[in-house]
Design a protein around this motif. Structure first.
Motif, short mmCIF file in Angstrom:
data_model
loop_
_atom_site.label_atom_id
_atom_site.label_comp_id
_atom_site.label_asym_id
_atom_site.label_seq_id
_atom_site.Cartn_x
_atom_site.Cartn_y
_atom_site.Cartn_z
N GLU A 88 0.86 -1.19 0.00
CA GLU A 88 0.00 0.00 0.00
C GLU A 88 0.89 1.23 0.00
N ILE A 89 0.62 2.16 -0.92
CA ILE A 89 1.50 3.31 -1.11
C ILE A 89 0.80 4.61 -0.74
N PHE A 90 1.45 5.38 0.13
CA PHE A 90 1.04 6.74 0.45
C PHE A 90 2.08 7.69 -0.16
N THR A 91 1.63 8.83 -0.66
CA THR A 91 2.56 9.80 -1.24
C THR A 91 2.29 11.19 -0.66
N ILE A 92 3.36 12.00 -0.59
CA ILE A 92 3.25 13.35 -0.03
C ILE A 92 4.02 14.32 -0.92
N GLY A 93 3.35 15.37 -1.36
CA GLY A 93 4.00 16.49 -2.02
C GLY A 93 4.20 17.59 -0.98
N PHE A 94 5.42 18.10 -0.87
CA PHE A 94 5.74 19.08 0.17
C PHE A 94 6.19 20.40 -0.46
N ALA A 95 5.39 21.44 -0.23
CA ALA A 95 5.72 22.79 -0.71
C ALA A 95 6.15 22.75 -2.16
N LEU A 96 5.35 22.13 -3.00
CA LEU A 96 5.69 21.97 -4.41
C LEU A 96 5.74 23.33 -5.10
N PRO A 97 6.82 23.64 -5.82
CA PRO A 97 6.90 24.93 -6.52
C PRO A 97 5.86 25.02 -7.62
N SER A 98 5.35 26.20 -7.86
CA SER A 98 4.24 26.38 -8.79
C SER A 98 4.57 25.86 -10.19
N GLY A 99 5.80 26.03 -10.62
CA GLY A 99 6.17 25.60 -11.96
C GLY A 99 6.21 24.09 -12.12
N GLU A 100 6.32 23.35 -11.03
CA GLU A 100 6.44 21.89 -11.09
C GLU A 100 5.25 21.18 -10.46
N SER A 101 4.37 21.95 -9.85
CA SER A 101 3.35 21.33 -9.00
C SER A 101 2.42 20.39 -9.75
N ALA A 102 1.99 20.77 -10.96
CA ALA A 102 1.04 19.94 -11.69
C ALA A 102 1.64 18.58 -12.03
N ALA A 103 2.86 18.58 -12.57
CA ALA A 103 3.52 17.32 -12.94
C ALA A 103 3.83 16.48 -11.70
N ALA A 104 4.31 17.14 -10.64
CA ALA A 104 4.65 16.41 -9.41
C ALA A 104 3.40 15.80 -8.79
N ARG A 105 2.33 16.56 -8.73
CA ARG A 105 1.09 16.04 -8.15
C ARG A 105 0.56 14.86 -8.96
N LYS A 106 0.70 14.94 -10.27
CA LYS A 106 0.19 13.87 -11.13
C LYS A 106 0.91 12.56 -10.87
N VAL A 107 2.24 12.59 -10.80
CA VAL A 107 2.97 11.34 -10.59
C VAL A 107 2.74 10.81 -9.17
N LEU A 108 2.62 11.70 -8.20
CA LEU A 108 2.36 11.26 -6.82
C LEU A 108 0.97 10.63 -6.71
N ALA A 109 0.00 11.24 -7.37
CA ALA A 109 -1.36 10.69 -7.36
C ALA A 109 -1.40 9.34 -8.07
N ASP A 110 -0.64 9.22 -9.17
CA ASP A 110 -0.59 7.96 -9.91
C ASP A 110 0.09 6.86 -9.09
N CYS A 111 1.13 7.23 -8.36
CA CYS A 111 1.86 6.24 -7.57
C CYS A 111 1.06 5.76 -6.37
N ALA A 112 0.26 6.64 -5.80
CA ALA A 112 -0.47 6.31 -4.58
C ALA A 112 -1.51 5.22 -4.82
N SER A 113 -1.79 4.45 -3.79
CA SER A 113 -2.87 3.46 -3.86
C SER A 113 -4.21 4.17 -3.96
N PRO A 114 -5.24 3.52 -4.50
CA PRO A 114 -6.56 4.15 -4.60
C PRO A 114 -7.11 4.51 -3.22
N ASP A 115 -7.78 5.65 -3.15
CA ASP A 115 -8.42 6.05 -1.90
C ASP A 115 -9.61 5.13 -1.58
N THR A 116 -9.94 5.07 -0.31
CA THR A 116 -11.14 4.37 0.14
C THR A 116 -11.99 5.39 0.90
N PRO A 117 -13.23 5.03 1.25
CA PRO A 117 -14.05 5.98 2.01
C PRO A 117 -13.40 6.44 3.31
#
Length: 469
Positions: free
Chosen positions: A408-437
């Motif tokens: 099970e994978i949890f991911t954290i983006g920390f103070a992501l710079p605006s120029g990189e935030s979209a790409a960084a968030r996308k890969v972190l969201a893709d890497c993370a396990s699916p959310d549950t309720p």
């Protein structure tokens, strides 16, 4: 005779007079409206009481299940624990002690569940049509408990962008948050030693595997090719203890968790057209193009808090961000295929076998920016476009393999710079396990406090026992 027309006129005027109609209508409707309002209040009162009782019982059941899991209480103490939690929540929140009842408690040792039924007595605000002025509301709840052990690999970004700048101290924030998470995780060992073990994988453009695991790495010289040479014995040319990606015969990244002692075959074709084969170990490459090696080395699974704290205190910020390499070594630290290597190096028992009923394997991947460094299939290290494509895609591929193996994978983006935030968030969201309720897996923290909160929430989620009814 004159009286008759006068009477008729008076009758006509009375018939046309509407001044008393509203009063008559209200006299008829008032009881109906009052009954409707009373019924609505009763329904709301009963619904609120049921909701409060269920919340209190859910809390009591999950708290008791957690205490059973962590060894705080024994199974024979479950009823007393449930009553204590239920009465404390009920009296503090919505009812008197003499009106709450724990009706039944059932422990299913085969299914590892604790089930409970509770009741509360409620005074009805508007008893209607002879209904009782007092009603009893009953509800049920259940939760799982287990004797599962927990293995956690924390892949933590120590790249140059984490360095302290003025009042902003991202590496300091990470140290505080990581140590807090370690302390909270190891609380699970208070009543059951080694129930929880934690591994640390600090990373930048590579991972420092330490001198004990240096034998798992082969130095890849220019023109050496993607695999180790035939004399694949312990390499002697290592400049440091760092590792980049492991490569396949065709030069592509190897996303498997194969142990470094696994033997593979490599085929070569000579000038005479004859194909020959030789075996080599599945060692991890150390690309000669690597610019710098993180000073902090990884720490395999351990329950030794002092070792973990000392390792975290040693984090220093430098280098670029190789998320794929970080994910790769987090995978290794949880894979039983690396157990003999880890234990043989004197670094503890190593990862346990995969068994969802007995072992929970958790990975936490944290970064403060876009993954931008990779070596396989990147012939020109200055080709930043290829680097920023390969690195996140490599991370996604490793994450997919981990999830397939039940990690099970949890991911954290920390103070992501605006120029990189979209790409960084996308890969972190893709890497993370699916959310549950009940459990989220990707966190976006803007400040040091939010980073600490994210780690705390992940620890709670790791220990969370989902209600099954």
């Amino acid at each position: 005779m004159a009286a008759k027309p006068a009477f008729s006129e008076a009758a006509r005027r009375f018939g046309r007079d509407r001044r008393g109609n509203f009063g008559m209508m209200m006299a008829v409707l008032a009881p109906v409206l009052l009954l409707g309002a009373g019924f609505g209040i009763n329904v709301a009162q009963m619904s609120n009481a049921r909701s409060n009782l269920l919340a209190a019982l859910d809390s009591a059941v999950t708290s008791t299940a957690r205490d059973l899991t962590t060894g705080v209480i024994k199974e024979q103490d479950a009823r007393a624990s449930l009553e204590a939690f239920l009465f404390a929540n009920g009296v503090r929140g919505f009812s008197r002690l003499d009106r709450l009842t724990l009706d039944s408690v059932v422990l299913d040792k085969h299914r590892k569940t604790v089930e409970a039924q509770a009741s509360v007595v409620v005074d009805i605000a508007f008893p209607l049509f002879g209904a009782a002025a007092v009603q009893t509301i009953t509800t049920e709840s259940a939760a799982r408990y287990s004797d599962r052990r927990i293995e956690v690999a924390m892949m933590l970004d120590v790249t140059g962008s984490m360095a302290k700048k003025g009042k902003t101290d991202k590496i300091g924030d990470l140290k505080d948050a990581a140590k807090s998470a370690v302390e909270a995780l190891l609380e699970g060992n208070r009543h059951s030693p080694d129930r929880v073990r934690v591994a640390l994988v600090p990373y930048a453009e590579a991972v420092n595997v330490g001198k004990e695991l240096a034998g798992t790495v082969v130095f890849q010289e220019a023109g050496n090719g993607p695999v180790p040479p035939p004399n694949w014995a312990r390499p002697s040319k290592l400049k440091d203890h760092c590792a980049t990606e492991r490569k396949l015969q065709d030069g592509k990244a190897d996303f498997s968790d194969a142990g470094p002692d696994e033997l593979r075959e490599h085929f070569t074709k000579g000038k005479n057209g004859k194909t020959t084969a030789y075996q080599y170990k599945a060692l991890v490459n150390r690309d000669e193009r690597l610019g710098s090696c993180p000073s902090a080395s990884l720490l395999p699974l351990t329950s030794d808090k002092s070792k973990l704290d000392t390792a975290i205190d040693g984090f220093k910020a430098s280098g670029y961000t190789a998320g794929g390499i970080a994910a790769q070594w987090g995978y290794y630290m949880l894979s039983p295929k690396w157990r003999s290597t880890v234990s043989g190096a004197g670094l503890g028992a190593g990862p346990a076998d995969v068994d969802p009923e007995k072992i929970a394997k958790i990975a936490i991947l944290m970064t403060d920016g876009e993954f931008n460094t990779a070596f396989p299939e990147v012939t020109d290290e200055k080709d930043t476009n290829k680097q920023t494509t390969r690195s996140p895609n490599n991370a996604r591929s490793v994450c997919a393999a981990m999830k397939k193996d039940g990690i099970e994978i949890f991911t954290i983006g920390f103070a992501l710079p605006s120029g990189e935030s979209a790409a960084a968030r996308k890969v972190l969201a893709d890497c993370a396990s699916p959310d549950t309720p009940l459990t989220k897996h990707f966190y976006d923290a803007a400040t040091g406090e939010e980073l600490k909160t994210a780690f705390k929430d992940i620890v709670r989620n790791i220990e969370r026992l989902a209600l099954i009814r």
